[in-house]
Design a protein around this motif. Structure first.
Motif, PDB file in Angstrom:
ATOM      1  N   ALA A 163       0.810  -1.224   0.000  1.00  0.00           N
ATOM      2  CA  ALA A 163       0.000   0.000   0.000  1.00  0.00           C
ATOM      3  C   ALA A 163       0.842   1.272   0.000  1.00  0.00           C
ATOM      4  O   ALA A 163       0.427   2.296  -0.544  1.00  0.00           O
ATOM      5  CB  ALA A 163      -0.936  -0.012   1.203  1.00  0.00           C
ATOM      6  N   ASN A 164       2.022   1.228   0.612  1.00  0.00           N
ATOM      7  CA  ASN A 164       2.837   2.445   0.729  1.00  0.00           C
ATOM      8  C   ASN A 164       3.840   2.597  -0.412  1.00  0.00           C
ATOM      9  O   ASN A 164       4.712   3.461  -0.360  1.00  0.00           O
ATOM     10  CB  ASN A 164       3.578   2.446   2.072  1.00  0.00           C
ATOM     11  N   CYS A 165       3.736   1.772  -1.450  1.00  0.00           N
ATOM     12  CA  CYS A 165       4.724   1.791  -2.543  1.00  0.00           C
ATOM     13  C   CYS A 165       4.229   2.605  -3.734  1.00  0.00           C
ATOM     14  O   CYS A 165       3.028   2.668  -4.010  1.00  0.00           O
ATOM     15  CB  CYS A 165       5.033   0.373  -3.006  1.00  0.00           C
ATOM     16  N   SER A 166       5.189   3.184  -4.456  1.00  0.00           N
ATOM     17  CA  SER A 166       4.877   3.859  -5.723  1.00  0.00           C
ATOM     18  C   SER A 166       4.802   2.831  -6.834  1.00  0.00           C
ATOM     19  O   SER A 166       5.450   1.779  -6.781  1.00  0.00           O
ATOM     20  CB  SER A 166       5.964   4.895  -6.050  1.00  0.00           C
ATOM     21  N   LEU A 167       4.016   3.140  -7.862  1.00  0.00           N
ATOM     22  CA  LEU A 167       3.862   2.228  -8.991  1.00  0.00           C
ATOM     23  C   LEU A 167       5.181   2.117  -9.761  1.00  0.00           C
ATOM     24  O   LEU A 167       5.825   3.131 -10.042  1.00  0.00           O
ATOM     25  CB  LEU A 167       2.774   2.733  -9.942  1.00  0.00           C
ATOM     26  N   PRO A 168       5.604   0.907 -10.113  1.00  0.00           N
ATOM     27  CA  PRO A 168       6.828   0.760 -10.916  1.00  0.00           C
ATOM     28  C   PRO A 168       6.602   1.291 -12.336  1.00  0.00           C
ATOM     29  O   PRO A 168       5.559   1.051 -12.936  1.00  0.00           O
ATOM     30  CB  PRO A 168       7.061  -0.750 -10.923  1.00  0.00           C
ATOM     31  N   ASN A 169       7.590   1.982 -12.857  1.00  0.00           N
ATOM     32  CA  ASN A 169       7.454   2.591 -14.182  1.00  0.00           C
ATOM     33  C   ASN A 169       7.971   1.715 -15.308  1.00  0.00           C
ATOM     34  O   ASN A 169       7.714   1.991 -16.474  1.00  0.00           O
ATOM     35  CB  ASN A 169       8.172   3.946 -14.212  1.00  0.00           C
ATOM     36  N   ASP A 170       8.744   0.681 -14.972  1.00  0.00           N
ATOM     37  CA  ASP A 170       9.231  -0.228 -16.007  1.00  0.00           C
ATOM     38  C   ASP A 170       9.505  -1.585 -15.373  1.00  0.00           C
ATOM     39  O   ASP A 170       9.376  -1.768 -14.152  1.00  0.00           O
ATOM     40  CB  ASP A 170      10.486   0.333 -16.694  1.00  0.00           C
ATOM     41  N   LYS A 171       9.883  -2.546 -16.196  1.00  0.00           N
ATOM     42  CA  LYS A 171      10.081  -3.907 -15.704  1.00  0.00           C
ATOM     43  C   LYS A 171      11.241  -3.986 -14.719  1.00  0.00           C
ATOM     44  O   LYS A 171      11.184  -4.769 -13.757  1.00  0.00           O
ATOM     45  CB  LYS A 171      10.311  -4.857 -16.883  1.00  0.00           C
ATOM     46  N   THR A 172      12.276  -3.204 -14.916  1.00  0.00           N
ATOM     47  CA  THR A 172      13.419  -3.228 -14.004  1.00  0.00           C
ATOM     48  C   THR A 172      12.980  -2.875 -12.588  1.00  0.00           C
ATOM     49  O   THR A 172      13.348  -3.547 -11.617  1.00  0.00           O
ATOM     50  CB  THR A 172      14.508  -2.248 -14.483  1.00  0.00           C
TER      51      THR A 172
END
Length: 337
Positions: free
Chosen positions: A179-188
């Motif tokens: 819940a406290n994480c930002s969305l990943p922008n790429d596969k890495t």
């Protein structure tokens, strides 16, 4: 209906009621393309739904009016008392200092304990899309950035798997994050989160078989040279993956969803999955493209009322829908609902 050209774009087709529309801004921020959204709005929810659309169009920093088409539907037994003419719906600007309408979660649907006709919404959104390619998904699933341009470039290249004669769809792997994480922008970034435990495969703690993508562990370790999209693996909805519910980029030629099935009854995509299996579809799983659920890890919770509804749905599928599917599509060894 407009002529659909395969090189133009992809439409994200989805469904919701007004209480879920806080997801539209983060969804569009990452998708940056057309969205066709079917909204369930029985009785008094109709007015609140119009207010929510007005808020999003007038107050959102995202270009909602430019990219999103809204398609409202409701049961005949729960019609709104008044439906305004289209020209008058957005004649007045929304007061953007007021809170968004979805902050009031007391909906007519919840008060009357109505079932959510999820597949009616899926079909309305899909049939209203005017692009050749569509991504039929859920509003809480946010795509990795750049999917549209990268996918259309892959189509233009016509890599060998795309030349196969079998009908094909292009599943995206799905994940959940803390819940406290930002969305990943790429596969890495995503793989890093998988390794430190802040991301997990979708529904791992709820229904792991439903979204267990073939070769999912290999997918996390697979690297495409030069970036862009590529078909990582061609899967089938058979064997260990016989109950897989993929979310994929497809076309208007793919089978529609059975509108007798509700969200509460579960198994709402299983019958369509059976049709795809019997029709010998290839599931050309994409690398470097994925979906991430709205932050927050799902856990299995007991819901006796939903369990009763699921039992009724299973009976409906077994006694009525499955025999119909066998007539419409035939049978094939290894395919199951």
């Amino acid at each position: 209906m407009c002529v659909r050209r395969c090189w133009e774009s992809i439409t994200y087709t989805t469904h919701a009621d007004y209480t879920f529309l806080d997801n539209l801004e983060p969804l569009l921020e990452r998708w940056r393309g057309p969205i066709s959204l079917a909204l369930h709005a029985p009785s008094t929810d109709f007015t609140t739904t119009l207010q929510t659309i007005s808020y999003l169009r007038d107050c959102s920093p995202q270009p909602i009016a430019e990219y999103v088409t809204f398609h409202i539907y409701f049961p005949s037994k729960h019609m709104p008392k008044n439906i305004p003419r289209g020209s008058k719906v957005f004649s007045q600007k929304y007061n953007c200092s007021a809170p968004p309408p979805w902050t009031n979660p007391s909906s007519y649907k919840s008060q009357k304990k109505l079932l959510y006709p999820v597949n009616v919404g899926r079909n309305i959104a899909r049939e209203s899309a005017t692009t050749y390619y569509i991504l039929a998904s859920d509003i809480e699933l946010y795509p990795s950035p750049g999917v549209i341009s990268d996918f259309l470039e892959m189509v233009r290249r016509q890599d060998p798997p795309l030349r196969h004669k079998n009908p094909k769809v292009f599943p995206l792997s799905i994940f959940e994050i803390e819940a406290n994480c930002s969305l990943p922008n790429d596969k890495t970034e995503l793989v890093s989160m998988l390794r430190n435990g802040s991301a997990i495969p979708f529904h791992k703690k709820v229904c792991p078989d439903c979204h267990n993508v073939p070769h999912s562990k290999e997918w996390a370790n697979y690297t495409v040279g030069g970036g862009g999209l590529k078909v990582f693996h061609i899967g089938k909805r058979m064997g260990y993956h016989v109950h897989w519910e993929p979310i994929y980029i497809g076309t208007h030629a793919d089978p529609l969803y059975d509108e007798r099935l509700s969200w509460e009854g579960k198994s709402d995509k299983m019958t369509q999955g059976y049709a795809l299996c019997v029709l010998d579809y290839e599931f050309q799983i994409l690398d470097n493209a994925f979906l991430v659920h709205k932050p927050g890890i799902k856990t299995l919770k007991k819901d006796p009322a939903r369990a009763i509804q699921a039992g009724k749905t299973n009976s409906l599928i077994r006694k009525i829908i499955y025999p119909e599917l066998k007539i419409l599509y035939g049978t094939k060894k290894g395919c199951a609902v």
